[in-house]
Structures are given as structure tokens and as C-alpha cells.
Design a protein around this motif. Structure first.
Motif, PDB file in Angstrom:
ATOM      1  N   ASN A 163      -3.286   5.500  -4.524  1.00  0.00           N
ATOM      2  CA  ASN A 163      -3.542   4.299  -5.325  1.00  0.00           C
ATOM      3  C   ASN A 163      -2.458   4.150  -6.387  1.00  0.00           C
ATOM      4  O   ASN A 163      -2.096   5.124  -7.040  1.00  0.00           O
ATOM      5  CB  ASN A 163      -4.909   4.392  -6.012  1.00  0.00           C
ATOM      6  N   LYS A 211      -4.267   8.272   1.570  1.00  0.00           N
ATOM      7  CA  LYS A 211      -4.073   7.072   0.766  1.00  0.00           C
ATOM      8  C   LYS A 211      -3.711   7.427  -0.678  1.00  0.00           C
ATOM      9  O   LYS A 211      -4.218   8.391  -1.247  1.00  0.00           O
ATOM     10  CB  LYS A 211      -5.337   6.228   0.771  1.00  0.00           C
ATOM     11  N   THR A 261       0.855  -1.191   0.000  1.00  0.00           N
ATOM     12  CA  THR A 261       0.000   0.000   0.000  1.00  0.00           C
ATOM     13  C   THR A 261       0.888   1.237   0.000  1.00  0.00           C
ATOM     14  O   THR A 261       2.060   1.185   0.372  1.00  0.00           O
ATOM     15  CB  THR A 261      -0.933   0.032   1.224  1.00  0.00           C
ATOM     16  N   ALA A 303      -5.951   9.312  -3.599  1.00  0.00           N
ATOM     17  CA  ALA A 303      -7.294   8.748  -3.468  1.00  0.00           C
ATOM     18  C   ALA A 303      -8.336   9.817  -3.162  1.00  0.00           C
ATOM     19  O   ALA A 303      -9.443   9.769  -3.691  1.00  0.00           O
ATOM     20  CB  ALA A 303      -7.310   7.669  -2.393  1.00  0.00           C
TER      21      ALA A 303
END
Length: 72
Positions: free
Chosen positions: A52, A50, A42, A62
Motif C-alpha cells: 500500500n 501487495k 498499484t 499489506a
């Protein structure tokens, strides 16, 4: 399981802003409780948002949908 920091890099958006990105790996468990062969990777910004992974050196924030490119 616990995520472990395995790498850090910088990425740039189309407007030239630089983002510090942290790469984490997390071991997963199989149904029988044994460790899976491949960990889950991740990505997060240094501030915790976050990120991606879109493939190759392309990533997307994100929350905002801004595409960023890893700086070699």
C-alpha cells in the motif's frame, strides 16, 4: 484490464531489510466503455505480496503492516 509493469525500486524497513517493489498501472474503463483518463497505480513486492502506498516515499506491506521507505 491488464496491469502493466511501469517501474521497479527498492525500499527499506526500520530494521534495514531491503524489499524489491514493482509498480504497475492498470487502465480503467468508464461506464460507457471508454478508457478513463487516469490509470490506477498499484504496488507489489517481487514475490507478489501487495504493498500500500502511504504517500511520498512511504509504503506499507499489506500482509504484515510493516512500513517501508523508498530508497532514492
Amino acid at each position: 484490464m491488464t496491469a502493466v509493469l511501469v517501474g521497479q525500486f527498492h525500499a527499506r524497513d526500520a530494521e534495514g531489510r531491503i524489499y524489491p517493489v514493482h509498480e504497475f498501472q492498470e487502465a480503467t474503463l468508464e461506464a460507457d466503455g471508454s478508457a478513463a483518463s487516469l490509470p490506477i497505480t498499484t504496488y507489489k513486492l517481487a514475490i507478489g505480496d501487495k504493498v500500500n502506498h502511504l504517500g511520498d516515499n512511504r509504503f506499507e506491506l499489506a500482509r504484515s503492516g510493516v512500513e517501508i521507505i523508498r530508497i532514492p
